[in-house]
Design an enzyme around this catalytic site. Sequence first.
Site, mmCIF file in Angstrom:
data_model
loop_
_atom_site.group_PDB
_atom_site.id
_atom_site.type_symbol
_atom_site.label_atom_id
_atom_site.label_comp_id
_atom_site.label_asym_id
_atom_site.label_seq_id
_atom_site.Cartn_x
_atom_site.Cartn_y
_atom_site.Cartn_z
ATOM 1 N N ARG A 1 0.835 -1.209 0.000
ATOM 2 C CA ARG A 1 0.000 0.000 0.000
ATOM 3 C C ARG A 1 0.868 1.257 0.000
ATOM 4 N NH1 ARG A 1 -4.534 0.496 4.574
ATOM 5 N NH2 ARG A 1 -2.748 1.053 5.855
ATOM 6 N N LYS B 1 -2.978 6.729 1.094
ATOM 7 C CA LYS B 1 -2.616 7.129 2.464
ATOM 8 C C LYS B 1 -1.544 8.217 2.403
ATOM 9 C CE LYS B 1 -2.211 4.714 6.870
ATOM 10 N NZ LYS B 1 -3.368 5.302 7.537
ATOM 11 N N GLU C 1 -16.237 5.734 5.879
ATOM 12 C CA GLU C 1 -15.362 5.126 6.889
ATOM 13 C C GLU C 1 -15.311 5.990 8.130
ATOM 14 O OE1 GLU C 1 -11.281 5.084 5.328
ATOM 15 O OE2 GLU C 1 -11.658 6.995 4.330
#
Length: 291
Positions: A51, A151, A184
């Site tokens: 990621r 991210k 989320e």
Amino acid sequence: MSKVYLDGEYVEEKDAKVSVFDHGLLYGDGIFEGIRAYDGYVFKLDEHLDRLYRSARAINLEIPFTEEEFEEKILETLRVNDLKEAYIRPLVTRGKGSLGIDTASCKEPSVIIIVKEWEALYGPELYEKGLTMLTTSIRNQPIDGLPPTVKHLNYLTNVLAFMQADVWGADEALMLDTHGNVSEGSADNIFIYRKGIVHTPPVTNNLPGITRATIVDLLGELGYPLKEDHFGLGEVMTADEVMLCGTAAEVAPVVEIDGRKIDDGKPGPLCLEVKEKFGEVTGKPETGVAI
Ligand code: PXG
């Protein structure tokens, strides 16, 4: 005090400083990960590194090591600090540059790895009685803007969302996307259990959480039907159970949203089952990399 890996050196926490000209500070131009080590194993380290490198590609940032080299640096930082249970925060910034936003002035990314002894995000009593959430007025980043799937260091949306929840006495914020779909929490993914089916939003309007992916697998093993689909607050409010998950939160039952109880306002059996199963897969060679 821990030693921080900072651009090839291990420096004492108090001396771990970056330049005021770093674009990570000036523009939030960088990426990061949040990882945990349990019992001598870094949980899903390869998935976290995957990621991290995907986030880097998304912002056109070249990490100056291979994934294997990065992995070794994380493990070495843990060894230097003699930690077997830890929270690990690798970050890569665009590096020092001029005051303008042009990335061309940034010649070298900065690589930082912070490892700290783990401090639980929520106390054990909160897991027993369940968390409360507030639907924040701060919408998650639109998918045609700064993608919520990356991210990156621009976490102000999440910071403000959490702050709002906290001010109103809730434990976590529930973020909707710009279409009103549930996306989320401020630092965790959400699952709901409703009429015998588990639902979670597809990873377009939220971060593809490593814990989320682990829970998707665990739900399969436990035999629960799962649908990855968009849903709104109406489905959440009429759910039988709501569950949050993330590296920091692990698996946490949600019992109240916006002052309204979820079912009977107590943690439900699905969440407790998943939480227990999750506890069985952490700290194991099958799911982690040995320090
Ligand atoms: N959504 C968001 C917005 C996140 O920031 C998750 C979901 C869960 O992903 P993982 O891969 O952890 O299952 C996150 C997690 C922390 C911390 O202290 C974690 C995150 C962000 C800020 C702090 O662990 N990301």
